[in-house]
Each structure stands twice: as C-alpha cells, then as structure tokens.
Design an enzyme around this catalytic site. Structure first.
Site, mmCIF file in Angstrom:
data_model
loop_
_atom_site.group_PDB
_atom_site.id
_atom_site.type_symbol
_atom_site.label_atom_id
_atom_site.label_comp_id
_atom_site.label_asym_id
_atom_site.label_seq_id
_atom_site.Cartn_x
_atom_site.Cartn_y
_atom_site.Cartn_z
ATOM 1 N N ASP A 48 -5.986 16.461 -20.507
ATOM 2 C CA ASP A 48 -4.667 15.988 -20.053
ATOM 3 C C ASP A 48 -4.323 16.498 -18.659
ATOM 4 O O ASP A 48 -3.148 16.641 -18.315
ATOM 5 C CB ASP A 48 -3.557 16.403 -21.034
ATOM 6 C CG ASP A 48 -3.874 16.039 -22.469
ATOM 7 O OD1 ASP A 48 -4.198 14.867 -22.712
ATOM 8 O OD2 ASP A 48 -3.805 16.927 -23.343
ATOM 9 N N HIS B 142 -6.204 8.094 -20.824
ATOM 10 C CA HIS B 142 -5.744 8.359 -19.471
ATOM 11 C C HIS B 142 -4.706 7.322 -19.077
ATOM 12 O O HIS B 142 -4.781 6.162 -19.464
ATOM 13 C CB HIS B 142 -6.897 8.409 -18.463
ATOM 14 C CG HIS B 142 -7.928 7.344 -18.623
ATOM 15 N ND1 HIS B 142 -9.131 7.565 -19.258
ATOM 16 C CD2 HIS B 142 -7.950 6.056 -18.236
ATOM 17 C CE1 HIS B 142 -9.846 6.454 -19.247
ATOM 18 N NE2 HIS B 142 -9.151 5.522 -18.634
ATOM 19 N N ASN C 201 -10.302 9.497 -28.848
ATOM 20 C CA ASN C 201 -9.490 10.709 -28.988
ATOM 21 C C ASN C 201 -8.924 11.160 -27.658
ATOM 22 O O ASN C 201 -8.123 12.090 -27.596
ATOM 23 C CB ASN C 201 -10.304 11.845 -29.609
ATOM 24 C CG ASN C 201 -11.578 12.149 -28.842
ATOM 25 O OD1 ASN C 201 -12.116 11.300 -28.136
ATOM 26 N ND2 ASN C 201 -12.080 13.363 -28.989
ATOM 27 N N ARG D 213 1.460 13.313 -29.471
ATOM 28 C CA ARG D 213 1.836 14.683 -29.834
ATOM 29 C C ARG D 213 2.372 15.438 -28.621
ATOM 30 O O ARG D 213 1.889 15.285 -27.501
ATOM 31 C CB ARG D 213 0.634 15.437 -30.404
ATOM 32 C CG ARG D 213 0.258 15.036 -31.804
ATOM 33 C CD ARG D 213 -0.831 15.931 -32.370
ATOM 34 N NE ARG D 213 -2.099 15.784 -31.661
ATOM 35 C CZ ARG D 213 -3.204 16.441 -31.988
ATOM 36 N NH1 ARG D 213 -3.188 17.296 -32.998
ATOM 37 N NH2 ARG D 213 -4.321 16.246 -31.314
ATOM 38 N N ASP E 244 4.756 18.837 -8.515
ATOM 39 C CA ASP E 244 6.186 18.534 -8.460
ATOM 40 C C ASP E 244 6.944 18.997 -9.700
ATOM 41 O O ASP E 244 8.161 19.200 -9.647
ATOM 42 C CB ASP E 244 6.393 17.029 -8.276
ATOM 43 C CG ASP E 244 5.730 16.226 -9.389
ATOM 44 O OD1 ASP E 244 4.504 16.346 -9.541
ATOM 45 O OD2 ASP E 244 6.446 15.490 -10.104
ATOM 46 N N THR F 230 -2.950 9.553 -26.478
ATOM 47 C CA THR F 230 -3.612 9.030 -27.676
ATOM 48 C C THR F 230 -2.754 9.179 -28.918
ATOM 49 O O THR F 230 -2.582 8.231 -29.688
ATOM 50 C CB THR F 230 -4.957 9.745 -27.887
ATOM 51 O OG1 THR F 230 -5.794 9.494 -26.764
ATOM 52 C CG2 THR F 230 -5.650 9.252 -29.148
ATOM 53 N N GLY G 167 -7.256 10.736 -15.116
ATOM 54 C CA GLY G 167 -7.146 9.292 -14.972
ATOM 55 C C GLY G 167 -6.660 8.892 -13.599
ATOM 56 O O GLY G 167 -7.229 8.006 -12.956
#
Length: 447
Positions: A13, A41, A38, A302, A332, A299, A17
C-alpha cells in the site's frame, strides 16, 4: 533501454500504482510479476479513479504492452471484470498478455482460505480470503491448475475430477462445508478460458524479445518487502516474493538483465492485518494519518494501521532489494503536524538494535527509538519542485535519505499524476554507488 523493477519497501500500500503509472510513460512494456487479487492499486487520471488488482498500471497508456507474468496467480472472474470495466470506459485491453504458465485461483481455494482463517481463531494471519495462499500451496505441491490447462477442455476436466474429489474431502470433513460439483466448475472455467484465450501467450518469450529489441521494461510488484514469504515478518506475510528477486523468477528473466530497482515508501508507515508494527500509533494521531491518507485497503476495504516512518525496515528493504533510488509518497499527509517522529533504531530488552530482526517474536518486542523533527504546517500538495517545498519538508526528506543511504528520486504529494516532484530520472539515472572513493556514503537526495 532500461529494465526497471518497482517494489514496495514497507508492508504494501505504499503507492506503487501511482509510481508505476508515472513511470509507464517511459516504458514500452509493464509486467506484473507476483501476487494475485489480494493486492490492489489505485490510479487517478484527470479526476477519474481506477482500481485494479491484476492488470498492470500501464494499461492506461494505449501504446504500452502489459503482461501478467508466470509468478502471479490469476482469478479469471476478477480479471474479466477488470477487462470489462476498462473496455466500458473505452480503454483498450488488446495490449494485455497473460502468461500461459501462471496458476489459476479456483473456487475451492477461496473456500479453504476463508475457512482456514476462521479456524485459526486468535492465531489468524490476516489473509484477504481471496484464495491466494491455497493457490500458491497447490503450485508448490504440483497439483495446481495453470492458465494453459484452461485452454484444453479435456485436460481441465480430467485434472479437476481428481483435484475436486480431494478438495471436497477437506471442505466436508475438516470445515463442514458442502462439496463442489466438478462439472459446474469445469463449465464455469471453460467460459472464462474463451474470454481470456486471445491474451494468453508465453510471456517469458515476449519479454526476452522486447529486451532484444531494446525496449524499456517496467516490472511491477504487488504488496511489499515486509510481506515477502522469505524476507518479511513471517508468518504474517503473503505467499509469494514481492522483493526485487521475485521479478526474475516471476517473469522468466535472468538477473543480469535488470538495470535498476526503485523502492516506494510512504512518508509514514502503514500495515493491514495482523503482525508486529513497532511504530504503530494509537489514538488521535493514528486516526489523523488514517483520515488524511484515506488509509483503507483497495482490495478488502480494511482500515490500515498507521505509524511513524520506520527507517530500520527502510534500510532493510534497501539492502534486500538492492535499491538504486526511492520514491516517497503521501508527504502531504504530514502537512498539519507540528512535530514528526522517525524511528532510527529499536530497543529490544534494553539493548539497541539497528537492524531488522528476522524473528517475528523478537520483532514484537522491539520498541522504537525516535528522532523528532519539526513539521512544516503548510500545504504541499501544489508543490512541483524541491524549491517549492518548505525547508522543514526538505529537511525531512534529506533525513530519510541519509538514514536509508539511498537517493530519493520521486516525491508524491497527492493521488493525481501531476502532484509529483521528479528529483532525478528514476529509470535512466545512475546506478547507486554504495560509497564514494573516500569511503563516505554516496549521494542521498539529488537536487
């Protein structure tokens, strides 16, 4: 010509992407080399948001060839949904190629994944329940279904008859679930096969051909270094190898053909699911980072756990992946903070530790040793050069680069493509020199 790997330097995360999407402008080919549905992006282009799980980020560039390598595991149902979504937006998918030797996630994989996680109780590992682990397990046990098997109806029916018979024993006897009907599964997956057939090729051969033609190739990993099966916080890891070395195995490319490795980290740290997280922030500050960073999984949806930047795992990721440069994202998100802390080392049972411990039990005992830096408390999302950044933000980036001993080539200040500072050419820039001739660390933050 350059062959470049983009990897996550934390627990996934990190914003790979967006970074891959940016770099795809200079790439002729983008290849996804591991993981499955699982991972996800998110890319924002001209105010439009695209959320992809399997298809490489480069698909948004009409002249870029995109490949899903043999190291991935493919859920055809999800992949076809992504194809349909893109085509409904008039985005061509004709340049997507799928490895014929990639393994396929089947219905029993998803059922077993969810049931197994529930059965673990307090020992759960935080799986997404998408069947990724069981798919890779079947691959290792040499009982898996590959994409090429879908293309042969007789072979698929024969293989599934034996496999589903065995999986039904597990579903019924161990998990008290109803059995699967072999013919229904065969019919469903033969339907998927016809939709995917035009895209299925020997991607390893295609990649080698692109190298011979001196094309620029970008290798896109899913998840992050700390989720790597061999090098992550085991057992709280994924079932594949997101590290740079995984790109070679997951595509059929020799390691001498890789030119550069680019790592991606947030300006702070996040983690989804279970497992130790030394710099995790509870209370209002953690909530602030979560809210400002929109920290919810692509995905699963959560909520992500948030904490301060951890330079110990940063240095580990640099070493494990042989990084040449870094991209720092979501700077930022820290704009409002009066003070910012960075973990520079750990304390374990009263002793200082400067290196990532390989034992999850030992890692759980780590207490962060922090260095406090002043915040900048001004908006940075409109900054487009290093000179536009407040001095405190620039000092923060330089401090991270010094701690990790790697240059920062890209700074991201928002989700859109234009909210980015390119410090140096991340694709055609120089290889990282570990030391200057006099023994001092090499350049840290180019300007």
């Amino acid at each position: 010509m350059a062959n470049v790997i983009v990897i996550g330097a934390q627990w996934g995360d990190e914003g790979k992407g967006k970074i891959t999407d940016l770099l795809s402008r200079s790439a002729d080919v983008v290849v996804r080399y591991q993981g499955g549905v699982n991972a996800g992006h998110t890319i924002v282009v001209k105010g439009q948001t695209f959320k992809l799980h399997l298809i490489p980020s480069g698909i948004l560039y009409p002249d870029t060839e995109c490949m899903i390598g043999c190291g991935t595991v493919i859920d055809p149902q999800v992949l076809i949904k992504e194809l349909d979504q893109l085509e409904s937006l008039n985005i061509s998918t004709k340049n997507l190629l799928i490895s014929e030797t990639a393994h396929v996630t089947m219905p029993y994989h998803r059922l077993i994944d969810k049931a197994s996680e529930e059965r673990r109780g307090s020992h759960k590992i935080g799986t997404t329940g998408r069947g990724i682990g069981p798919t890779y397990a079947d691959k290792s046990e040499r009982t898996g279904i590959r994409v090429l098997d879908l293309m042969d109806p007789a072979a698929l029916r024969d293989q599934l008859a034996w496999t589903i018979n065995n999986k039904n024993l597990i579903l019924e006897k161990l998990y008290n679930l109803p059995p699967l009907d072999t013919e229904e599964v065969v019919k469903e997956y033969l339907g998927y096969a016809e939709r995917l057939r035009p895209h299925v090729v020997d991607t390893s051969l295609k990649i080698y051909d692109a190298i011979q033609r001196r094309r620029n190739i970008l290798f896109e990993g899913a998840q992050g270094t700390l989720l790597d099966l061999d090098h992550g916080t085991y057992p709280y890891v994924t079932s594949s190898n997101p590290v740079a070395g995984g790109a070679c195995v997951g595509t059929g490319l020799g390691p001498t053909m890789i030119d550069r490795v680019i790592g991606v980290s947030k300006a702070y740290t996040t983690r989804v699911g279970e497992g130790p997280f030394p710099t995790e922030l509870d209370g209002e500050l953690g909530e602030l980072l979560c809210d400002r960073g929109a920290e919810f999984g692509t995905t699963t949806g959560r909520k992500r756990r948030c904490g301060w930047f951890d330079a110990v795992i940063g240095r580990y990721a640099v070493r494990i992946n042989g990084m040449d440069c870094m991209a720092i994202t979501k700077l930022d998100v820290l704009d409002e903070l009066e003070e910012i802390q960075v973990c520079i080392a750990y304390e374990i049972d009263g002793d200082r530790c400067d290196h990532f411990p390989t034992s999850a039990r030992q890692f759980a005992r780590c207490r962060p040793i922090y260095k406090t830096l002043p915040g900048w408390q001004v908006p940075t999302s409109e900054c487009r050069t290093l000179e536009d950044l407040p001095q405190q933000a620039l000092d923060y980036l330089k401090f991270l680069a010094e701690l990790m001993e790697v240059p920062i080539a890209i700074v991201s200040l928002g989700a859109s493509r234009d909210q980015t500072i390119i410090v140096e050419d991340p694709i055609h820039g120089p290889k990282r020199a570990l030391l200057h001739p006099d023994g001092t660390p090499a350049s840290l933050l180019s300007a």
